[in-house]
Write an enzyme that holds these catalytic residues in place. Structure first.
Site, PDB file in Angstrom:
ATOM      1  N   ASP A   1      98.365 -36.587  37.084  1.00  0.00           N
ATOM      2  CA  ASP A   1      97.974 -37.883  38.221  1.00  0.00           C
ATOM      3  C   ASP A   1      97.922 -37.010  39.734  1.00  0.00           C
ATOM      4  O   ASP A   1      98.152 -37.747  40.622  1.00  0.00           O
ATOM      5  CB  ASP A   1      99.729 -38.554  38.220  1.00  0.00           C
ATOM      6  N   GLU A   2      97.369 -35.872  39.645  1.00  0.00           N
ATOM      7  CA  GLU A   2      97.153 -35.264  40.630  1.00  0.00           C
ATOM      8  C   GLU A   2      95.831 -34.346  40.754  1.00  0.00           C
ATOM      9  O   GLU A   2      95.606 -33.830  39.765  1.00  0.00           O
ATOM     10  CB  GLU A   2      98.299 -34.538  41.321  1.00  0.00           C
TER      11      GLU A   2
HETATM   12  N1  DCP Z   1     106.152 -36.662  34.110  1.00  0.00           N
HETATM   13  C1  DCP Z   1     107.084 -36.374  33.094  1.00  0.00           C
HETATM   14  N2  DCP Z   1     108.319 -35.631  32.890  1.00  0.00           N
HETATM   15  C2  DCP Z   1     108.606 -34.819  34.072  1.00  0.00           C
HETATM   16  C3  DCP Z   1     107.816 -35.052  35.106  1.00  0.00           C
HETATM   17  C4  DCP Z   1     106.357 -35.966  35.282  1.00  0.00           C
HETATM   18  O1  DCP Z   1     106.833 -37.119  32.021  1.00  0.00           O
HETATM   19  N3  DCP Z   1     109.448 -34.198  34.044  1.00  0.00           N
HETATM   20  C5  DCP Z   1     105.153 -37.477  34.018  1.00  0.00           C
HETATM   21  C6  DCP Z   1     105.223 -38.962  34.344  1.00  0.00           C
HETATM   22  C7  DCP Z   1     105.020 -39.016  35.831  1.00  0.00           C
HETATM   23  C8  DCP Z   1     103.877 -38.332  35.872  1.00  0.00           C
HETATM   24  O2  DCP Z   1     104.186 -37.148  34.798  1.00  0.00           O
HETATM   25  O3  DCP Z   1     104.919 -40.127  36.310  1.00  0.00           O
HETATM   26  C9  DCP Z   1     103.488 -37.300  37.107  1.00  0.00           C
HETATM   27  O4  DCP Z   1     104.578 -36.636  37.657  1.00  0.00           O
HETATM   28  P1  DCP Z   1     105.017 -36.529  39.028  1.00  0.00           P
HETATM   29  O5  DCP Z   1     105.752 -35.289  39.270  1.00  0.00           O
HETATM   30  O6  DCP Z   1     103.782 -36.446  40.028  1.00  0.00           O
HETATM   31  O7  DCP Z   1     105.866 -37.847  39.465  1.00  0.00           O
HETATM   32  P2  DCP Z   1     105.693 -39.476  39.621  1.00  0.00           P
HETATM   33  O8  DCP Z   1     104.399 -39.455  39.843  1.00  0.00           O
HETATM   34  O9  DCP Z   1     106.168 -40.075  38.502  1.00  0.00           O
HETATM   35  O10 DCP Z   1     106.171 -39.598  41.056  1.00  0.00           O
HETATM   36  P3  DCP Z   1     106.105 -39.138  42.492  1.00  0.00           P
HETATM   37  O11 DCP Z   1     105.870 -40.561  43.379  1.00  0.00           O
HETATM   38  O12 DCP Z   1     107.254 -38.493  42.964  1.00  0.00           O
HETATM   39  O13 DCP Z   1     104.919 -38.515  42.375  1.00  0.00           O
HETATM   40 CA    CA Z   2     102.860 -38.230  41.282  1.00  0.00          CA
HETATM   41 CA    CA Z   3     102.128 -35.071  40.252  1.00  0.00          CA
END
Ligand code: DCP
Ligand code: CA
Ligand code: CA
Length: 356
Positions: free
Chosen positions: A106-107
Site C-alpha cells: 500500500d505504499e
Molecule cells: N499488514 C499486515 N500485518 C502487519 C502490518 C500490515 O497484514 N503487521 C497489512 C495490512 C495493512 C497493510 O499491510 O492494511 C498496510 O500496512 P500499513 O503498515 O501501511 O498499515 P495500514 O495501511 O493498515 O494503516 P496506516 O493508516 O497506519 O498506514
Molecule cells: Ca498504510
Molecule cells: Ca504501508
C-alpha cells in the site's frame, strides 16, 4: 535538488473492506484472523481508525483485539482483492513520478524532482494525487514530501491519517531530532534496543555520535545510521522491475525467518527462470531479489553482472548473496521473489556455458 514523495494508503485492508461494505464504515473494523469469540489464534492485520481508538493495532493477537472490542466487525483477509486494489493505486501513482518504487502493498516512493521542480509544486502534485485516488478508487491516503526517501517516509507518518506533510531539506534534521531512535525509518527493534542500551535515546543523540564508533558497532550500516540521524539519505528511488524481465515468486505457507527455506525457494525459482529464459532465447545481466515481510513491506535488491548469462546457478548465487547482504534475520518473510532483467537475445552470441 531532489523531491521525493511517499504515498501510503490509510488503514489499507480495512479501507478496502469499507469500500465494498459501506454499512460498516462508521463501526470499528478489524481485518485478520478469526477471533472465535476470544479463543482464536493469529493476529490483527489491520483495523480502521475507529477500532484504533479502543487500542487495537496491527500485529496484536486477535484474542486481545476481541477482548478490547468484542462487538467490532471482524473480517477475514481477502488478499487477492487487496492486491487488485493495490494494483489500481500503483497505476495511478506511476503516472505522477519520474521514478517509481513500490515499497509495500500500500505504499510507494515517487521521485518527482523533474516533474515538480519546487516544493510548492510538489505540494500541489500531492494534493492532486490524493484527489485522484479518492475520486477514482474511493480510498484515503497520506503523503509525505521530503528531500529524500527517509524524510518523505517520516513526513508521511506525521501526516496520517488523510493528510499531506512537507518537510524541506532545511527542516529535515530538526523534524526528526526529538524522536526516539526506534522511530528512525529503517531501524528495527533489535538495533533500537542496542542503541538505547548504549545511551542513544533520541535521534539527535545519534546525530551527534561519533560515526567511527557507530561503524565499529554496526559495520557499514553504522554510517547509514549516522547519516539518517542527520536527515541525510542518498538512496535513490529504485524503479521496480524493468518491463522486460522474467521472474517467479513464492509465498510461504507460514511466514518464516529460515534462510534454509528461502534458499530452497530461490533454487527452485532460479531453475524455472533459467528454463524460461532459455525457452525465450534470452540471456540476462541483472538479478533482483524481492522480499515481502509479514507486514507486507517489500524490499528489492539487485545485482548486475558485467556479462550476459543464462545459468540458473548464476541466478541462485546472486539471489542468495543479496539475501545474506540485506536480510537481517529479524523480520518474518512472507514471500520471496527472484527476477532477471537486462534481457538480450542470445542469437549469434556464444553461450557462456559453452566456454566450459
Ligand atoms: N499488514 C499486515 N500485518 C502487519 C502490518 C500490515 O497484514 N503487521 C497489512 C495490512 C495493512 C497493510 O499491510 O492494511 C498496510 O500496512 P500499513 O503498515 O501501511 O498499515 P495500514 O495501511 O493498515 O494503516 P496506516 O493508516 O497506519 O498506514
Ligand atoms: Ca498504510
Ligand atoms: Ca504501508
Amino acid at each position: 535538488m531532489r523531491i521525493i514523495l511517499l504515498v501510503d494508503m490509510d488503514y489499507f485492508f480495512a479501507a478496502c473492506e469499507e469500500l465494498r461494505k459501506p454499512e460498516i464504515k462508521d463501526k470499528p473494523v478489524v481485518v485478520g484472523a478469526d477471533p472465535k469469540k476470544g479463543k482464536g489464534r493469529g493476529v490483527v492485520s489491520t483495523c480502521n481508525y475507529i477500532a484504533r481508538k479502543y487500542g487495537i493495532h496491527s500485529g496484536m493477537p486477535i484474542s486481545m483485539a476481541y477482548r478490547l472490542k468484542p462487538d467490532a466487525i471482524f473480517l477475514p483477509l481477502d488478499e487477492p482483492y487487496y492486491e487488485s486494489m493495490s494494483n489500481k493505486v500503483m497505476s495511478i501513482l506511476k503516472k505522477y513520478a519520474d521514478k517509481f518504487e513500490q515499497a509495500s502493498v500500500d505504499e510507494a516512493f515517487l521521485d518527482v524532482s523533474q516533474k515538480a521542480q519546487t516544493y510548492e509544486n510538489a505540494l500541489e502534485l500531492a494534493k492532486q494525487i490524493k484527489e485522484e485516488i479518492k475520486t477514482e478508487l474511493g480510498l484515503p491516503c497520506s503523503i509525505g514530501i521530503g528531500p529524500n526517501k527517509l524524510i518523505a517516509k517520516m513526513a508521511c507518518e506525521a501526516a496520517k491519517p488523510n493528510g499531506v506533510k512537507l518537510v524541506k531539506e532545511s527542516e529535515a534534521k530538526e523534524f526528526i531530532a526529538n524522536m526516539p531512535v526506534g522511530k528512525l525509518y529503517g531501524i528495527g527493534k533489535k538495533t533500537a534496543a542496542k542503541l538505547e542500551s548504549e545511551g542513544y535515546k533520541t535521534v539527535s543523540d545519534l546525530a551527534k555520535a561519533n560515526p567511527m564508533k557507530l561503524m565499529d558497532e554496526f559495520g557499514v550500516y553504522g554510517v547509514d545510521i549516522y547519516k539518517n540521524a542527520n536527515g541525510i539519505d542518498e538512496s535513490e528511488v529504485q524503479e521496480n522491475y524493468e518491463v522486460k524481465s522474467i521472474g517467479r515468486e513464492k509465498t510461504f505457507e507460514e511466514d518464516t525467518s529460515s534462510i534454509e527455506l528461502m534458499d530452497k525457494a530461490i533454487d527452485e525459482m532460479s531453475n524455472e527462470i533459467a528454463q524460461e529464459v532459455a525457452r525465450q532465447g534470452f540471456s540476462f545481466s541483472t538479478i533482483t531479489l524481492k522480499l515481502r515481510f509479514s507486514n507486507f513491506d517489500e524490499h528489492l535488491k539487485s545485482k548486475s553482472i558485467n556479462y550476459s548469462s543464462d545459468s540458473s546457478v548464476e541466478i541462485a548465487k546472486a539471489a542468495k548473496e543479496l539475501l545474506r547482504a540485506y536480510y537481517d534475520g529479524e523480520q518474518l518473510v512472507r514471500k520471496v521473489g527472484v527476477r532477471v532483467s537486462g534481457l538480450k537475445p542470445f542469437r549469434g552470441q556464444k553461450r557462456l556455458s559453452s566456454y566450459f
